[in-house]
Design an enzyme around this catalytic site. Structure first.
Site, PDB file in Angstrom:
ATOM      1  N   LYS A 181       0.840  -1.309   0.033  1.00 15.67           N
ATOM      2  CA  LYS A 181       0.061   0.154  -0.028  1.00 15.67           C
ATOM      3  C   LYS A 181       0.805   1.405  -0.194  1.00 15.67           C
ATOM      4  CE  LYS A 181      -0.327  -0.467   5.092  1.00 15.67           C
ATOM      5  NZ  LYS A 181      -0.924  -1.035   6.010  1.00 15.67           N
TER       6      LYS A 181
ATOM      7  N   ARG B 237     -10.954  -0.841  14.359  1.00  9.10           N
ATOM      8  CA  ARG B 237     -10.990  -0.082  13.146  1.00  9.10           C
ATOM      9  C   ARG B 237     -11.963  -0.830  12.278  1.00  9.10           C
ATOM     10  NH1 ARG B 237      -5.201   0.542  10.148  1.00  9.10           N
ATOM     11  NH2 ARG B 237      -5.258  -1.338   9.584  1.00  9.10           N
TER      12      ARG B 237
ATOM     13  N   HIS C 170      -5.836  -7.923  12.559  1.00  8.71           N
ATOM     14  CA  HIS C 170      -4.874  -7.027  12.618  1.00  8.71           C
ATOM     15  C   HIS C 170      -4.517  -6.709  14.049  1.00  8.71           C
ATOM     16  CE1 HIS C 170      -2.168  -4.469  10.656  1.00  8.71           C
ATOM     17  NE2 HIS C 170      -2.390  -3.140  11.023  1.00  8.71           N
TER      18      HIS C 170
ATOM     19  N   ARG D 299       1.779 -10.787   6.768  1.00  2.00           N
ATOM     20  CA  ARG D 299       1.501  -9.800   5.775  1.00  2.00           C
ATOM     21  C   ARG D 299       2.591  -8.775   6.336  1.00  2.00           C
ATOM     22  NH1 ARG D 299      -3.724 -10.083   8.291  1.00  2.00           N
ATOM     23  NH2 ARG D 299      -3.265  -8.272   9.366  1.00  2.00           N
TER      24      ARG D 299
ATOM     25  N   TYR E  61      13.360  31.326   5.127  1.00  2.00           N
ATOM     26  CA  TYR E  61      12.071  31.993   5.459  1.00  2.00           C
ATOM     27  C   TYR E  61      12.285  32.103   7.278  1.00  2.00           C
ATOM     28  CZ  TYR E  61      10.132  30.695   1.028  1.00  2.00           C
ATOM     29  OH  TYR E  61       9.965  30.563  -0.389  1.00  2.00           O
TER      30      TYR E  61
ATOM     31  N   CYS F 214      12.714  24.793   2.997  1.00  2.00           N
ATOM     32  CA  CYS F 214      11.733  25.203   1.975  1.00  2.00           C
ATOM     33  C   CYS F 214      11.054  24.050   1.064  1.00  2.00           C
ATOM     34  CB  CYS F 214      12.420  26.123   0.923  1.00  2.00           C
ATOM     35  SG  CYS F 214      13.516  27.332   1.559  1.00  2.00           S
ATOM     36  N   MET F 215      10.170  24.537   0.393  1.00  2.00           N
ATOM     37  CA  MET F 215       9.217  23.602  -0.349  1.00  2.00           C
ATOM     38  C   MET F 215      10.124  22.710  -1.208  1.00  2.00           C
ATOM     39  SD  MET F 215       6.039  24.163  -3.058  1.00  2.00           S
ATOM     40  CE  MET F 215       5.251  25.175  -1.994  1.00  2.00           C
ATOM     41  N   ASP F 216      11.373  23.439  -1.772  1.00  2.00           N
ATOM     42  CA  ASP F 216      12.044  22.708  -3.092  1.00  2.00           C
ATOM     43  C   ASP F 216      13.567  22.675  -2.773  1.00  2.00           C
ATOM     44  OD1 ASP F 216       9.449  22.721  -4.576  1.00  2.00           O
ATOM     45  OD2 ASP F 216       9.942  24.852  -4.537  1.00  2.00           O
TER      46      ASP F 216
HETATM   47  C1  LIG Z   1      -0.353  -2.107   6.533  1.00  2.00           C
HETATM   48  C2  LIG Z   1      -0.710  -3.190   7.118  1.00  2.00           C
HETATM   49  C3  LIG Z   1       0.064  -4.430   7.189  1.00  2.00           C
HETATM   50  C4  LIG Z   1       1.571  -4.396   7.351  1.00  2.00           C
HETATM   51  O1  LIG Z   1       1.999  -3.461   8.374  1.00  2.00           O
HETATM   52  P1  LIG Z   1       3.524  -3.496   8.694  1.00  2.00           P
HETATM   53  O2  LIG Z   1       3.583  -2.864  10.284  1.00  2.00           O
HETATM   54  O3  LIG Z   1       4.003  -2.342   7.787  1.00  2.00           O
HETATM   55  O4  LIG Z   1       4.172  -4.647   8.444  1.00  2.00           O
HETATM   56  C5  LIG Z   1      -0.545  -5.676   7.313  1.00  2.00           C
HETATM   57  N1  LIG Z   1      -1.746  -5.690   7.607  1.00  2.00           N
HETATM   58  C6  LIG Z   1      -2.746  -4.672   7.303  1.00  2.00           C
HETATM   59  C7  LIG Z   1      -4.251  -4.978   7.426  1.00  2.00           C
HETATM   60  C8  LIG Z   1      -2.113  -3.358   7.259  1.00  2.00           C
HETATM   61  O5  LIG Z   1      -3.122  -2.464   7.180  1.00  2.00           O
END
Ligand SMILES: *Cc1c(COP(=O)(O)O)cnc(C)c1O
Length: 399
Positions: free
Chosen positions: A58, A156, A185, A241, A285, A332-334
């Site tokens: 993600k 969640r 999770h 995961r 700035y 700064c931004m850039d």
């Molecule tokens: C982001 C996420 C992960 C991975 O988490 P890490 O801490 O980066 O390993 C696993 N499962 C779900 C549902 C997540 O949202």
């Protein structure tokens, strides 16, 4: 010095070529070491034994570039890819990534047909959503693939562990839906104190026990994120995961360093300007920093518009000519200004903002500390304006 030779990805993608030519135009770029990603995947694989891997990609693969990282993971034979939102899954399908993809976030009813059409796995986090998926699949004359989501203490998405019965019972009645998994999770698997994570795991097992009581086979069980992988072997189950660990970064300073992980990113730029600032003349700035003697300053073309956080002003350092120098004045931004004291540097010299250079190293943890945030936010915050260049330094051995 020329930018690093890009690794030809197979098949060579127009996207990749575009990125490489952008990198030639812009001195500020990210080098992504595919060898490090492969090394981390291998280390995780070995550590989790028989559990399969869902690579979590993600937020632009935690800043590393969604499509190239997905292609690597697919080539390395991961069981699945996990993303957060539908659009990420669609982009992968568009790029020709064919492996199973789970969208782990909440879904809207209007998105369901696209999921089914593109063969993306849905997260079913309530009985209503599960019914909507079934109805949609039936109407389309296709099969949907879902993973059920149980909330064991994150609050969640997902049905609560104490009321998961109806979701599981409904899932056993469906005609047009394949239930490929059931997952939860962790909220605190990266902590030194694992009591809440252990409680979540217990609650998850109570939910899984419902399958035994219904005499039904249990789908793929998964709960371990990087923290669980590193600290709770009991949580590995059928599939893990990994997100941040895949990128070579530990989830938090408190997490046990139980694996040899290798950071994959080097963030580079170049000196574009040199000047001497006289004592008493403030820099940048807000005039927050003023030298008390004449100093040599260089300007490097990177800023908060690239995801180099402004909150690090007055704290950040970067590597130039094998030494660390402070970034002075407001970011700064850039652009940023770097105080050399009375050392020398020249236009075109390489500046390293993150990663290793000539024996010096700046870690993502340091950037996170300077910015008062966590490594995840630094990595995912590196803007898409920064071109990604893919290199392969190999996956064997230590460093
Ligand atoms: C982001 C996420 C992960 C991975 O988490 P890490 O801490 O980066 O390993 C696993 N499962 C779900 C549902 C997540 O949202």
């Amino acid at each position: 010095m020329a930018p690093p030779a890009p690794l030809p990805l197979s098949p060579p993608s127009p996207l990749h070529e575009a990125l490489v030519s952008d990198a030639a135009l812009r001195p500020t770029h990210l080098e992504v070491d595919l060898g490090a990603l492969r090394h981390n995947l291998g280390a995780i694989r070995q550590h989790v034994g028989g559990a399969r891997i869902m690579a979590v990609l993600k937020a632009n693969a935690y800043g590393h570039g969604l499509v190239p990282v997905a292609r690597l993971m697919e080539a390395e034979g991961v069981a699945a890819i996990g993303v957060a939102v539908l659009e990420e899954g669609l982009r992968l399908r568009e790029a020709g990534v064919a492996c199973p993809i789970l969208v782990m976030g909440g879904i809207l009813g209007s998105q369901i047909p696209l999921f089914i059409d593109q063969e993306l796995m849905l997260t079913a986090s309530s009985v209503d959503k599960l019914r909507a998926i079934e109805a949609c699949a039936a109407a389309m004359g296709k099969r949907a693939r879902v993973h059920l989501k149980v909330d064991t203490g994150m609050e969640r998405i997902g049905v609560h562990w104490y009321s998961a019965g109806p979701l599981i019972e409904e899932s056993l009645r469906l005609q047009h839906v394949d239930v490929d998994g059931i997952f939860s999770h962790f909220a605190n698997s990266d902590a030194a104190d694992l009591s809440h994570a252990r409680l979540q795991l217990e609650r998850y097992h109570e939910v899984l026990d419902l399958y035994r009581r219904h005499g039904a086979p249990c789908p793929t069980r998964h709960i371990a994120n990087s923290g669980g992988i590193l600290q709770l072997p009991d949580s590995h189950l059928d599939l893990v995961r990994p997100g941040i660990a895949l990128y070579g970064v530990y989830p938090s300073p408190a997490t046990r360093r139980s694996l040899d992980l290798r950071p994959a990113l080097t963030w580079k730029s170049r000196v574009v300007y040199f000047k001497v600032v006289q004592a008493g003349n403030p820099v940048s700035y807000g005039s927050t920093w003023t030298p008390d003697r004449p100093v040599r300053l260089v300007t490097v073309p990177v800023g908060y518009g690239d995801g180099y956080p402004r909150r690090m002003s007055g704290r950040a350092e970067l590597i130039l000519r094998g030494r660390r120098f402070p970034v002075v004045g407001t970011i700064c931004m850039d652009q940023v200004m770097v105080n050399l004291g009375w050392e020398s540097a020249w236009n075109d010299d390489e500046a390293v903002l993150l990663g290793e250079s000539e024996g010096q190293r700046i870690t993502v943890e340091e950037l996170a500390e300077w910015a008062g945030t966590i490594s995840y936010e630094i990595l995912t915050g590196i803007n898409t304006r920064v071109p990604r260049v893919y290199v392969d330094r190999g996956s064997a051995g230590g460093r």
